[in-house]
Design an enzyme around this catalytic site. Structure first.
Site, short mmCIF file in Angstrom:
data_model
loop_
_atom_site.label_atom_id
_atom_site.label_comp_id
_atom_site.label_asym_id
_atom_site.label_seq_id
_atom_site.Cartn_x
_atom_site.Cartn_y
_atom_site.Cartn_z
N GLU A 117 15.52 36.25 50.68
CA GLU A 117 14.20 35.06 50.77
C GLU A 117 13.60 33.67 51.18
OE1 GLU A 117 13.11 37.30 46.72
OE2 GLU A 117 15.16 36.75 48.20
N TRP A 148 53.50 59.15 50.81
CA TRP A 148 52.89 59.20 51.32
C TRP A 148 51.56 60.48 52.12
CZ3 TRP A 148 50.08 55.02 50.65
CH2 TRP A 148 50.64 53.73 50.70
N ARG A 152 38.72 48.83 48.76
CA ARG A 152 39.14 48.25 47.82
C ARG A 152 38.42 46.45 48.02
NH1 ARG A 152 45.41 49.49 47.66
NH2 ARG A 152 45.08 51.33 46.87
N ASP A 198 54.92 55.16 40.50
CA ASP A 198 54.69 54.71 42.06
C ASP A 198 54.83 52.94 42.24
OD1 ASP A 198 54.52 57.18 42.59
OD2 ASP A 198 51.98 56.82 42.58
N LEU A 208 48.01 47.84 44.17
CA LEU A 208 46.79 48.05 43.87
C LEU A 208 46.04 46.54 44.08
CD1 LEU A 208 47.07 48.94 40.23
CD2 LEU A 208 46.97 50.70 42.78
N GLY A 218 45.93 58.42 37.59
CA GLY A 218 47.24 59.89 38.27
C GLY A 218 45.57 60.94 38.07
N THR A 237 43.99 61.12 34.12
CA THR A 237 42.98 59.77 34.26
C THR A 237 42.19 60.28 35.01
OG1 THR A 237 44.94 58.40 34.34
CG2 THR A 237 41.95 57.27 34.83
#
Length: 349
Positions: free
Chosen positions: A53, A178, A192, A208, A212, A293, A296
């Protein structure tokens, strides 16, 4: 589409310019109309900076027109002092007679107080225009305030025959396998930058060694959230490199937090997910991607604590390995990213 909907739609379009940069604030757009013409526009760009505003009012060249104008805003104007003054006061000070609001703000600091203040000052206030669309715009913000937890996005990639990963070989190098193409991987990095946090389990980090972060897209890195009940993750893993804010959930009280890495002790004998979500809510994290993974991801699915799932299906087949999570694929939309299929699922619990 009536005239109010036309301008609230424009507010939503403006608000989306702030996607991923306004946390912990919501995305908000504002339009000022006089005599059927837009004379001012604005959106909220970043927490601590002027609200939508304010930017809209500042953009009006002839301020005398404000006394005969209508201000449209996708979310209720704030009525409290935060990092910036209340937008209600500015609207009242400029004697804008008509205010059209997309939806009420769920934040208890606002929650109808802004509308009440405007009405008491004599403004003509219209509420609830394109309300569903305004809610969708800020689904993370609304979930955070209404359900006292972050908005939860489940994300994984699976092979054509339904596996997350092939059988692990002895002494296999710690790196991801991959399944998807480079365009899908870039899209994930874009996601992300749009969410506040990303969570993985212990075994994913052990296998892995993921970073992240959002290295394939320009924007903010999400807060890394990792489960490590028994301190099994080696300290030379990328998640301990202190390059990005990281929260590690553990049962050990002997860990020492650093500037960017915080250890949070929870009771792993109890259900861990509600405990994790409580801590994340306390840390003002409004959205999170659950990237793995299997255990989870399946834990969130089994408890039905999730809001949407984004599932990539690649061309690869593994024949055996770690099975993908079990999720009933209803309320789905599908799209192709070259030779990958991307499935979106909304959870209407």
């Amino acid at each position: 589409m009536n005239i109010h909907e036309k301008y609230i739609k424009r507010c939503i379009e403006l608000a989306q310019n702030g996607f991923g940069t306004t946390y912990p604030n919501p995305m908000v757009g504002s339009v000022i109309v006089y005599n059927g013409q837009i004379i001012g526009e604005g959106w909220h760009k970043k927490a601590g900076e002027p609200h939508a505003e304010v930017n809209a009012i500042r953009s009006v060249k002839d301020k005398s027109l404000l006394k005969k104008a209508t201000i449209y805003v996708s979310l209720e104007p704030c009525s409290h002092f935060g990092k910036t003054p209340p937008c209600c006061d500015l609207i009242i000070a400029n004697e804008i007679p008509n205010v059209v609001v997309g939806t009420v703000d769920p934040n208890e600091k606002v929650a109808g107080k802004g509308i009440k203040k405007l009405i008491e000052a004599g403004a003509n206030v219209t509420i609830g225009v394109l309300e569903d669309e305004c809610y969708e715009l800020n689904k993370r913000f609304f979930t955070f305030h209404n359900k006292t937890r972050p908005y939860i996005i489940l994300k994984w990639a699976e092979s054509q025959d339904g596996f997350l990963a092939p059988v692990k070989e002895i002494n296999q190098e710690r790196k991801p396998v991959w399944i998807t193409n480079q365009y899908s991987r870039q899209l994930v990095h874009k996601w992300r930058t749009e969410e506040q946090a990303i969570l993985v389990g212990t075994q994913t980090v052990i296998d892995d060694n993921p970073k992240l972060n959002a290295r394939d897209w320009s924007g903010n890195n999400p807060v890394r959230v990792v489960l490590d009940q028994n301190n099994r993750i080696s300290k030379d893993s990328f998640i301990f490199d202190d390059s990005v804010k990281t929260i590690v959930f553990t049962k050990s009280e002997n860990n020492i937090s650093t500037e960017n890495t915080t250890f949070e002790v929870i009771d792993f004998n109890q259900n861990t997910i509600p405990q994790i979500l409580t801590v994340l809510h306390q840390k003002q994290i409004q959205s999170i991607i659950i990237e793995g993974g299997l255990q989870t991801l399946q834990s969130f699915i089994d408890l039905n604590i999730w809001d949407e799932a984004r599932i990539f299906v690649g061309e690869t087949s593994f024949e055996k390995g770690t099975r993908a999570p079990s999720l009933v694929k209803k309320n789905t939309t599908k799209t192709s990213i070259k030779n990958d299929e991307l499935i979106y699922i909304r959870n209407h619990d």
